[in-house]
Design a protein around this motif. Structure first.
Motif, PDB file in Angstrom:
ATOM      1  N   VAL A 126      61.933 -13.154  -0.237  1.00  0.00           N
ATOM      2  CA  VAL A 126      61.197 -14.248  -0.870  1.00  0.00           C
ATOM      3  C   VAL A 126      60.169 -13.653  -1.831  1.00  0.00           C
ATOM      4  N   THR A 127      60.151 -14.174  -3.067  1.00  0.00           N
ATOM      5  CA  THR A 127      59.243 -13.687  -4.103  1.00  0.00           C
ATOM      6  C   THR A 127      58.471 -14.858  -4.690  1.00  0.00           C
ATOM      7  N   ARG A 128      57.155 -14.684  -4.838  1.00  0.00           N
ATOM      8  CA  ARG A 128      56.324 -15.707  -5.476  1.00  0.00           C
ATOM      9  C   ARG A 128      56.294 -15.444  -6.979  1.00  0.00           C
ATOM     10  N   LEU A 129      56.505 -16.480  -7.779  1.00  0.00           N
ATOM     11  CA  LEU A 129      56.578 -16.348  -9.229  1.00  0.00           C
ATOM     12  C   LEU A 129      55.327 -16.953  -9.864  1.00  0.00           C
ATOM     13  N   ALA A 130      54.701 -16.199 -10.765  1.00  0.00           N
ATOM     14  CA  ALA A 130      53.501 -16.679 -11.447  1.00  0.00           C
ATOM     15  C   ALA A 130      53.863 -17.266 -12.802  1.00  0.00           C
ATOM     16  N   ALA A 131      52.945 -18.056 -13.346  1.00  0.00           N
ATOM     17  CA  ALA A 131      53.196 -18.724 -14.624  1.00  0.00           C
ATOM     18  C   ALA A 131      53.318 -17.729 -15.776  1.00  0.00           C
ATOM     19  N   ASP A 132      52.687 -16.553 -15.635  1.00  0.00           N
ATOM     20  CA  ASP A 132      52.745 -15.563 -16.717  1.00  0.00           C
ATOM     21  C   ASP A 132      54.000 -14.700 -16.671  1.00  0.00           C
ATOM     22  N   GLY A 133      54.915 -15.017 -15.763  1.00  0.00           N
ATOM     23  CA  GLY A 133      56.162 -14.269 -15.669  1.00  0.00           C
ATOM     24  C   GLY A 133      56.152 -13.155 -14.651  1.00  0.00           C
ATOM     25  N   SER A 134      54.980 -12.825 -14.093  1.00  0.00           N
ATOM     26  CA  SER A 134      54.918 -11.783 -13.072  1.00  0.00           C
ATOM     27  C   SER A 134      55.383 -12.341 -11.734  1.00  0.00           C
ATOM     28  N   SER A 135      55.658 -11.452 -10.801  1.00  0.00           N
ATOM     29  CA  SER A 135      56.118 -11.869  -9.483  1.00  0.00           C
ATOM     30  C   SER A 135      55.497 -10.992  -8.427  1.00  0.00           C
ATOM     31  N   ARG A 136      55.489 -11.490  -7.192  1.00  0.00           N
ATOM     32  CA  ARG A 136      54.933 -10.730  -6.067  1.00  0.00           C
ATOM     33  C   ARG A 136      55.781 -10.995  -4.831  1.00  0.00           C
ATOM     34  N   ALA A 137      56.161  -9.909  -4.158  1.00  0.00           N
ATOM     35  CA  ALA A 137      56.975 -10.038  -2.952  1.00  0.00           C
ATOM     36  C   ALA A 137      56.161 -10.701  -1.847  1.00  0.00           C
ATOM     37  N   VAL A 138      56.783 -11.665  -1.167  1.00  0.00           N
ATOM     38  CA  VAL A 138      56.152 -12.332  -0.031  1.00  0.00           C
ATOM     39  C   VAL A 138      56.623 -11.706   1.277  1.00  0.00           C
ATOM     40  N   GLY A 139      57.919 -11.426   1.369  1.00  0.00           N
ATOM     41  CA  GLY A 139      58.434 -10.814   2.581  1.00  0.00           C
ATOM     42  C   GLY A 139      59.941 -10.913   2.669  1.00  0.00           C
ATOM     43  N   VAL A 140      60.497 -10.280   3.695  1.00  0.00           N
ATOM     44  CA  VAL A 140      61.928 -10.290   3.975  1.00  0.00           C
ATOM     45  C   VAL A 140      62.115 -10.825   5.386  1.00  0.00           C
ATOM     46  N   THR A 141      63.097 -11.692   5.583  1.00  0.00           N
ATOM     47  CA  THR A 141      63.333 -12.296   6.888  1.00  0.00           C
ATOM     48  C   THR A 141      64.813 -12.587   7.073  1.00  0.00           C
TER      49      THR A 141
END
Length: 497
Positions: free
Chosen positions: A317-332
């Motif tokens: 699962v990855t969180r997507l920001a409005a500026d096009g960047s992303s951040r990993a939330v986790g794996v399950t």
């Protein structure tokens, strides 16, 4: 003017330029006012402050001459015309609210000795200032050396020596907490890589984390250097297995088994990816479907329909920001995941990929949110007084146990303002008669709670914090309160809302 004025102001100038490396206009004006309170005329007071600033390699900003009665001091009183023994100009009785900085040690909150008539107090103050400023300098050195946890210990020492959180200490504390927060974000980015055995990618990230935050532990108390050593040793072991596979023949059964052993150690090793059997490379899971995100309390919960691929499937699962960047939330391996780090007051976009065999599926994304469809904190605002921090659930289980203040953090809250007051419950996070200390959940876990000064009794209140748009906001009402009586250090006390 009195010959003591430069000596009395010198420690304050040192403290003022310690963090900012400059003498700010407001502090310069405060110092000039303090010099006038000691009996100097305005011109002489500005000259003394300018000379003290030059001693520390900075230039004092211009301080305008006072308006009104020329003979009056900065506060409108008669400056140097006070009769001996008369009362000094009134000051705020708030503990810790000392804008003029005349009493850094907190021993003279009423300002009854502006001329330094008490020789013992006069001698004690410079030593105390030197003590806490030295601790702040040690904190800065530790932070530059990539040890924010150690820096935080020096900040706590400075706070204890000063008796309050003075502006230079607060500024240093903010820097330390920012470094610890950044380290926590780096650990969050490493977590899915470690879960997928992508240790080749881990090496670079862990090395940067070890340089900037060597003493900030990650999951399970692991330090960055330990993770770096693990990743490097796994990569070396994978290279040995790959060399043996080449000797045995990569297409032979023995060579294939060795490649699989290497892949189990380091799934993203270039040698593994280049020699993986084609059948494995094609074994990519089908994507999940119907990805939805919903705010529940202080967190966002992401849910989806599972991939139709048979066997064990992992979901990233990855969180997507409005500026096009992303951040990993986790794996399950489940079909939902809670994002406790989502920005308060909004529901971000998310992407979910399925993993099986040798690769990951295409990403399935949440639908675009409808305008105004979020459950932001302003929805429940009353008269515009509430903020994003008020939308968080309150902390629970607040207790004083074995010399530590402990509680259960609410989901989505990573910072807490701990406010204490001796003569009654704090009226708010900005109570002028109380002392406030900001604590991150990472620091809380490192210390096993929050230690408090030894003075008793003390009343404590917890206020949740949030950072919508990056700016810190503090809840307008306390989430939990606790009164600690005057008892033995090993006593236990528990509170409530």
């Amino acid at each position: 003017g009195p010959p003591r004025a430069p000596e009395r102001l010198r420690p304050r100038v040192a403290a003022a330029v310690l963090v900012e490396d400059a003498l700010l206009p407001a502090e310069a004006a405060s110092l000039v006012a303090a010099a006038q309170a000691d009996g100097l005329d305005p011109a002489r007071a500005r000259a003394v402050v300018g000379a003290l600033a030059a001693e520390h390699g900075v230039t004092a900003p211009p301080v305008p001459a006072p308006t009104g009665n020329p003979a009056a001091g900065a506060d409108g009183s008669a400056g140097g015309d006070r009769a001996p023994g008369s009362a000094a100009p009134s000051r705020s009785p708030a503990h810790g609210d000392d804008p003029a900085g005349d009493d850094p040690a907190g021993d003279d909150p009423a300002g009854d000795d502006p001329a330094g008539d008490d020789p013992a107090e006069e001698a004690a103050h410079p030593a105390r200032v030197a003590d806490w400023t030295a601790a702040v300098s040690q904190a800065r050195a530790a932070l530059r050396a990539g040890r924010p946890v150690r820096a935080g210990e020096f900040v706590a020492t400075a706070r204890e020596l000063a008796g309050e959180t003075l502006p230079p200490i607060r500024a240093m504390d903010d820097e330390v907490e920012a470094a610890i927060r950044a380290a926590a974000e780096q650990w969050a980015a490493l977590e899915p890589l470690v879960a997928d055995a992508c240790y080749h990618a881990v090496i670079g990230l862990a090395r940067r984390l070890a340089v900037g935050a060597a003493d900030v532990p990650g999951p399970g108390g692991q330090l960055p250097g330990e993770l770096l050593s693990l990743a490097e040793s796994r990569c070396r072991a994978a290279e040995v297995l790959l060399a043996r596979a080449r000797d045995a023949g990569v297409d032979a059964p023995a060579g294939s088994r060795l490649i699989e052993q290497a892949a189990a150690l380091v799934s993203d090793h270039p040698g593994v990816l280049a020699r993986r059997r084609p059948a494995d490379a094609d074994a990519v899971a089908a994507p999940p479907t119907a990805v939805l995100a919903r705010r529940e309390g202080g967190s966002v919960v992401v849910r989806w329909q599972p991939s139709p691929t048979p066997g064990e499937v992992r979901y990233r699962v990855t969180r997507l920001a409005a500026d096009g960047s992303s951040r990993a939330v986790g794996v399950t391996t489940a079909t939902s995941l809670e994002d406790g780090g989502a920005p308060p007051g909004e529901i971000p976009a998310y992407a979910v990929t399925a993993g099986a065999g040798g690769g990951w599926s295409a990403a399935a994304r949440t639908p675009q949110p409808e305008p105004g469809g979020g459950s932001g904190p302003a929805a429940g605002a009353v008269g515009g007084t509430r903020n994003a921090a008020d939308a968080l659930a309150p902390p629970t289980g607040l207790c004083w146990v074995e010399g530590r203040l402990r509680w259960t953090w609410p989901a989505g809250c990573t910072e807490m303002m701990v406010v204490r007051r001796g003569n009654g419950p704090p009226t708010g996070a900005d109570d002028p008669q109380a002392q406030a200390q900001k604590v991150t959940n990472t620091r809380y876990e490192i210390d096993g709670g929050v230690a408090l000064p030894s003075s008793r009794p003390v009343h404590v209140a917890l206020f949740c914090c949030a950072r919508p748009g990056g700016a810190l906001v503090v809840a307008t009402s306390a989430g939990a309160r606790l009164a600690i009586p005057d008892a033995a250090p090993g006593s236990t006390a528990c509170g409530g809302p």
